[in-house]
Motif scaffolding. Sequence first.
Motif, PDB file in Angstrom:
ATOM      1  N   LEU A   1      46.700  41.983  30.513  1.00  0.00           N
ATOM      2  CA  LEU A   1      46.888  42.201  31.610  1.00  0.00           C
ATOM      3  C   LEU A   1      48.543  41.870  31.945  1.00  0.00           C
ATOM      4  O   LEU A   1      48.865  41.086  31.547  1.00  0.00           O
ATOM      5  CB  LEU A   1      45.777  41.136  32.245  1.00  0.00           C
ATOM      6  N   GLY A   2      48.632  43.084  32.299  1.00  0.00           N
ATOM      7  CA  GLY A   2      50.210  43.063  33.439  1.00  0.00           C
ATOM      8  C   GLY A   2      50.837  43.653  32.165  1.00  0.00           C
ATOM      9  O   GLY A   2      52.120  43.617  32.492  1.00  0.00           O
ATOM     10  N   SER A   3      50.488  44.703  31.096  1.00  0.00           N
ATOM     11  CA  SER A   3      51.502  44.930  30.159  1.00  0.00           C
ATOM     12  C   SER A   3      51.782  46.439  30.071  1.00  0.00           C
ATOM     13  O   SER A   3      52.862  46.875  30.017  1.00  0.00           O
ATOM     14  CB  SER A   3      50.965  45.185  28.948  1.00  0.00           C
ATOM     15  N   ARG A   4      51.418  46.906  31.708  1.00  0.00           N
ATOM     16  CA  ARG A   4      51.811  48.467  32.048  1.00  0.00           C
ATOM     17  C   ARG A   4      53.031  48.040  33.556  1.00  0.00           C
ATOM     18  O   ARG A   4      53.134  47.220  34.780  1.00  0.00           O
ATOM     19  CB  ARG A   4      50.845  48.692  33.040  1.00  0.00           C
TER      20      ARG A   4
ATOM     21  N   ARG B   1      36.490  46.357  34.582  1.00  0.00           N
ATOM     22  CA  ARG B   1      37.844  46.167  35.479  1.00  0.00           C
ATOM     23  C   ARG B   1      37.917  44.426  36.213  1.00  0.00           C
ATOM     24  O   ARG B   1      37.403  43.947  36.236  1.00  0.00           O
ATOM     25  CB  ARG B   1      37.309  46.529  37.105  1.00  0.00           C
ATOM     26  N   VAL B   2      39.617  44.406  36.312  1.00  0.00           N
ATOM     27  CA  VAL B   2      39.983  42.473  35.325  1.00  0.00           C
ATOM     28  C   VAL B   2      40.366  42.869  37.399  1.00  0.00           C
ATOM     29  O   VAL B   2      41.078  43.232  37.859  1.00  0.00           O
ATOM     30  CB  VAL B   2      40.409  42.468  34.918  1.00  0.00           C
ATOM     31  N   ASN B   3      40.087  41.276  38.154  1.00  0.00           N
ATOM     32  CA  ASN B   3      40.348  41.358  39.422  1.00  0.00           C
ATOM     33  C   ASN B   3      41.180  39.775  39.572  1.00  0.00           C
ATOM     34  O   ASN B   3      40.706  38.835  38.756  1.00  0.00           O
ATOM     35  CB  ASN B   3      39.341  41.128  40.254  1.00  0.00           C
ATOM     36  N   VAL B   4      42.109  39.286  39.709  1.00  0.00           N
ATOM     37  CA  VAL B   4      43.091  38.060  39.914  1.00  0.00           C
ATOM     38  C   VAL B   4      43.566  37.519  41.043  1.00  0.00           C
ATOM     39  O   VAL B   4      44.340  38.618  41.900  1.00  0.00           O
ATOM     40  CB  VAL B   4      44.533  38.123  38.756  1.00  0.00           C
ATOM     41  N   SER B   5      42.335  37.069  41.961  1.00  0.00           N
ATOM     42  CA  SER B   5      43.384  36.434  42.968  1.00  0.00           C
ATOM     43  C   SER B   5      43.511  35.028  43.537  1.00  0.00           C
ATOM     44  O   SER B   5      44.186  33.824  42.477  1.00  0.00           O
ATOM     45  CB  SER B   5      42.230  35.894  43.783  1.00  0.00           C
ATOM     46  N   ASP B   6      44.588  34.862  44.305  1.00  0.00           N
ATOM     47  CA  ASP B   6      45.227  33.638  44.668  1.00  0.00           C
ATOM     48  C   ASP B   6      44.146  32.750  45.120  1.00  0.00           C
ATOM     49  O   ASP B   6      42.782  32.703  45.028  1.00  0.00           O
ATOM     50  CB  ASP B   6      46.340  33.605  45.346  1.00  0.00           C
ATOM     51  N   SER B   7      44.261  31.018  45.006  1.00  0.00           N
ATOM     52  CA  SER B   7      44.035  30.442  45.189  1.00  0.00           C
ATOM     53  C   SER B   7      43.204  30.464  46.806  1.00  0.00           C
ATOM     54  O   SER B   7      42.025  29.413  47.368  1.00  0.00           O
ATOM     55  CB  SER B   7      44.485  29.027  45.088  1.00  0.00           C
ATOM     56  N   ALA B   8      43.048  31.009  47.090  1.00  0.00           N
ATOM     57  CA  ALA B   8      43.064  31.987  49.161  1.00  0.00           C
ATOM     58  C   ALA B   8      41.726  32.663  48.913  1.00  0.00           C
ATOM     59  O   ALA B   8      41.097  33.154  49.992  1.00  0.00           O
ATOM     60  CB  ALA B   8      43.793  31.580  50.095  1.00  0.00           C
ATOM     61  N   GLY B   9      42.182  33.196  47.620  1.00  0.00           N
ATOM     62  CA  GLY B   9      40.714  34.258  47.254  1.00  0.00           C
ATOM     63  C   GLY B   9      41.293  35.903  47.544  1.00  0.00           C
ATOM     64  O   GLY B   9      40.867  36.553  47.596  1.00  0.00           O
TER      65      GLY B   9
ATOM     66  N   ASN C   1      42.183  32.470  40.097  1.00  0.00           N
ATOM     67  CA  ASN C   1      41.166  33.189  39.823  1.00  0.00           C
ATOM     68  C   ASN C   1      41.008  34.195  39.255  1.00  0.00           C
ATOM     69  O   ASN C   1      42.207  35.078  39.380  1.00  0.00           O
ATOM     70  CB  ASN C   1      40.076  32.865  41.243  1.00  0.00           C
ATOM     71  N   ILE C   2      40.484  34.452  38.285  1.00  0.00           N
ATOM     72  CA  ILE C   2      40.077  35.361  37.249  1.00  0.00           C
ATOM     73  C   ILE C   2      38.778  35.916  37.266  1.00  0.00           C
ATOM     74  O   ILE C   2      37.368  34.678  36.925  1.00  0.00           O
ATOM     75  CB  ILE C   2      41.026  35.438  36.398  1.00  0.00           C
ATOM     76  N   SER C   3      38.621  37.551  37.381  1.00  0.00           N
ATOM     77  CA  SER C   3      36.861  37.302  37.451  1.00  0.00           C
ATOM     78  C   SER C   3      36.949  39.451  36.752  1.00  0.00           C
ATOM     79  O   SER C   3      38.023  39.782  36.858  1.00  0.00           O
ATOM     80  CB  SER C   3      35.946  38.000  39.359  1.00  0.00           C
ATOM     81  N   VAL C   4      36.294  39.524  36.563  1.00  0.00           N
ATOM     82  CA  VAL C   4      35.674  40.734  34.896  1.00  0.00           C
ATOM     83  C   VAL C   4      34.111  41.212  36.115  1.00  0.00           C
ATOM     84  O   VAL C   4      33.002  40.791  36.175  1.00  0.00           O
ATOM     85  CB  VAL C   4      35.804  40.403  33.766  1.00  0.00           C
TER      86      VAL C   4
END
Length: 694
Positions: free
Chosen positions: A143-146, A114-122, A160-163
């Motif tokens: 990521l983002g291909s769907r 599961r990949v999560n992308v958040s902005d600078s504020a989390g 920010n990106i976390s896996v």
Amino acid sequence: MTLNKNNFSKNNQNKTINSYNNKPIIKNNNIHENQTINSNNKKIAIKNNKIKNISINNLKKLNNKKINLKNIIYISLFLFLISAVLAVQPTLISLQGKLTNESTGSTIVSADLRVNVSDSAGVTVWNETFANGVSNGFFDLLLGSRADNLLNLSFNEDYNISVYVGTSLTQIGGTYRFRGGQGQINPSNISSGNFSSAGNFSFGSSLFVDKTNNRVGIGTTSPATALDVSGTVTATSFAGDGGSLSGISSATPPWNSSGTNVYLNDSNAQIQGKHKQELEVENIGDKETDKGMLLLMRFNNDTSVGENHTELAGNGTVIVYDFSDAANNGTLEGNTSGVSWTYNPDGGKFNGVFGFDGANDHINVSSSASLNDMNDTTISAWIYARTWGELEAVKGNQSGSIVSKINKNGDGWSLLIQGQEENITTQRLYFVQDFSTTVGRWATQNQSLTLNTWHHVAVVYNRSSPSREPSIYVDGKNQSIINITSPFGSASSDSAQDLLIGIRNNGGALDRGFNGSIDELSIWNRTLTSSEIIDLYRKGYGNVFVEDTLVTGDLKVDKNILLGGNLTSVSGADYAEMFESDVILKNGDVVCLDEETKISKCTKRADPSVIGVVSTNPIIIGRDKFSHAYPVGLIGVVPTKVTGPVKMFELLTTSDKQGYAEKATISDFGAIIGKAMESCYENECIVDVVVGLK
């Protein structure tokens, strides 16, 4: 327009590739830094180009999903961003890497990511779960291909990106920051498993590792002990027996502590787990049932608590101890001064017991506030009646009082056995509760009790309930009640009267003497549940209750085992008896008895002395009393040595091949071992056989 095999190199910086035709195709080109691709049409195809640091303006859709990724394996995690120069546009991120377990060095073959992308504020701006995202240790995600889950990022903004890996969503590596539309992130290998660091480190606010003091905090960043947990700990099992525990603090129910021991306060609480020690069965009065208990008499003549039936000083001097916490001790009465009470050290349901003569022997418990006028009442006892008690010749009634609390006017309650009423045989349990207008009388069905047999009896009663009908149990079963007279008015007070065991106070005169033995008499000021009554009954048979509990090692029970369900084995499949032998035998040997009832391998065909097969793993073993013996399967499925040919379902007998069975004929009855569950076409086989001598 098609651009094919061109070299837009560093030396041609700031060159613009313009396309205004309907379907521009850019393929097989070397496109380097500071190049710009402009397209005013809706579609632009970019295929097989080597691209570095370019801008793609007005890009609406990419026909190919990957750019410059073919034949490249990244041991580390790489993030490539393809974004628009304009404010917010769909962005593609190529995420590649290898997943390993750092503690073992082995590759994580398959896992969900599961990949999560958040902005600078989390704040999460995008996430997606990739089922089986890891294949053979590697992951290669776009990521983002769907179309239904586009990744919209703003150019030159921080993200920010976390896996996370697996169904438990365990984060791997750290959380990495990148800027929309620019560059790549190349951290070191990400591994699931152990994580090492030169100093203290934490995972969010949930886990903190203090390497300086070798401490771990869960929910706290300042652990005070080796493991400091802020919150509730839930576990399916614990290792060890807790013998080395120290410093246990008192806590709210159901737990209490003393030294290194932990106890249960709550009567409804249970302990489940692994038990390696021998289990010892207690009688009633244990922590599971003693809530609300006001009387428990075991009648064991226990001198350690002051009981001594040999004291000859007369009535009221010999103590009968109350093992509850209410201190309602009684005294032996009715015997002649200088004559000791009858006591049988082995005759009780549990250990010893006092004998009641049916005339005037009884136990008196002085009136106490704890036993007076109880609205909720449970009475439980084991009884062994030799007769049905005192016979009233005029009315033809015969009964014996187990326990009663009635004043001289007959106010109160009593529990009796009844042999007959108005000369009609009843043989049942009888309960009476007095009320101001009409006395309530209830009985079990006729012939529900027998003489010269231990019975467990119990009455559960709420005298203020609307129905005012008791529940009466015999041997753990809730009985069908005969309502002899229904109560009316208010319940009469019994506060002025002593509690009598083995006799009744009838208008100031003692009558209804009990002839026999009473054991484990107990009274509660609450209504026990049916399951609690059943447990009291079962404990009379020395039962060990191990519901959903794994017992490792030997389980020793001195008395009977009463099963309310099935006895199931996951491995054994037969009942075996131990037989002595002077020779060495092996599992599966077909054995015969000699004149000394010792076993050895059978040596001839259709031998009528055959007794069975040496069992491999019996579920039950009998007669374990020999120094050199083997378990012989007599009933059930036993792996057996067979010499072929034998077909499935054919009957078997002994053979000339020592210790082996072979196909039987109809004339071999009297020497049949059992029926084959498998076929054998070899000289020697081991097959499952349903053993049953015929």
